[in-house]
Structure formats: C-alpha cells, structure tokens
Design an enzyme around this catalytic site. Structure first.
Site, PDB file in Angstrom:
ATOM      1  CB  THR A  99       7.843  -4.969   9.591  1.00 47.33           C
ATOM      2  OG1 THR A  99       7.760  -3.748   8.849  1.00 47.33           O
ATOM      3  CG2 THR A  99       6.606  -5.127  10.446  1.00 47.33           C
TER       4      THR A  99
ATOM      5  CB  SER B 215       9.868  -2.309   5.810  1.00 42.52           C
ATOM      6  OG  SER B 215       8.769  -3.140   5.572  1.00 42.52           O
TER       7      SER B 215
ATOM      8  CG  ASP C  22      12.536  -8.485   0.639  1.00 44.25           C
ATOM      9  OD1 ASP C  22      12.623  -8.923   1.800  1.00 44.25           O
ATOM     10  OD2 ASP C  22      11.454  -8.352   0.040  1.00 44.25           O
TER      11      ASP C  22
END
EC number: 4.2.3.3
Length: 152
Positions: free
Chosen positions: A47, A65, A71
C-alpha cells in the site's frame, strides 16, 4: 558472533514502510527528498509503495501489503543483503495485527546492522548524512563462519 564487512553501495537500496496513521508523514518526507531518493533503488510494502508511486511518479518496487506478508518480504531482503537502509515510520500508539512481523523486521535490520529511521528526524539525519551517496562499509554477522560453527 564473528563479524565481517559489507559495503553499502553509493546507490542504495532503500525500503520505505509506514503504518496506516504514518503513511501521509512518509509520503510528505519522500516528496521533500524526491530528487535525492530518485538516485537510489526504492522498495516499499504494498500500500505504501503504491501510494508513493501514485503521488510522485517514482519507480517503487512494491512488495505485498505489510499485514499480508510485505514486512516479512522486506525482512527477507535485508537478510539477503539486498536492502541497505530501512525507513520505517511505525505507529507507537496503535497496535497492529501483524505486530510480530513488525518486531521481526526491526530485529533483522538490527541484526544486519543497516541504518534504520523510525521517525522523520532520524530519516532526515540519514538522508542528510555526508555519506548518504557514498559507498560505506558496515559490520555484519559472518554467516558463513556462524554456519560452519553450528555444523561442527
């Protein structure tokens, strides 16, 4: 653990990550430093990367995302020596469902000794460093020696 030297290149690979309440802050920071950032290779969680790309027209290598695995993708790139700097504006006042991923990302950035900014002031210090556009040596874990010791 034994250490070895890794050279961060002059043209850095920079990961940009921001929690929802911090995305606008990161976008403003990127816009303010766009001419300098465009000289480097940029990565971001999904995003965040798409928002930055849409707002600036910059080329961003967007991962998934954050909550969907982005991550962890950035963390894997750090472990592989493919990310040189992490700019991660995280929200200290709101818990997120993927908090373990966030902690893992910050842990890997620390293990592999890359520069990390978690707020605007630190990000400004990093990007305004006289060494930002230079090749810089850092110390990192000597994984080959670590593995050899573990396999004895």
């Amino acid at each position: 653990m034994e250490l070895t030297t890794r050279t961060l290149p002059a043209r850095k690979h920079i990961a940009l990550v921001a929690h929802d309440h911090c995305k606008q802050m990161l976008m403003s920071w990127v816009e303010r430093h766009q001419p300098l950032l465009e000289q480097h290779v940029l990565y971001a969680t999904g995003t965040t990367g798409n928002l930055i790309s849409r707002a600036t027209g910059m080329n961003i290598n967007a991962m998934l995302s954050g909550p969907m695995g982005g991550d962890q993708q950035v963390g894997a790139l750090i472990s592989e020596g493919k990310i040189d700097v992490l700019i991660f504006f995280w929200d200290p006042l709101n818990a997120v469902p993927h908090d373990p991923d966030v902690k893992a990302l910050l842990r890997l950035a620390t293990v592999w000794n890359i520069p990390v900014a978690t707020n605007v002031a630190t990000a400004d210090f990093i990007i305004q460093s006289p060494h930002f556009n230079d090749a810089v040596d850092i110390l990192i874990p000597d994984y080959q020696r670590y593995l050899a010791d573990r396999l004895k």
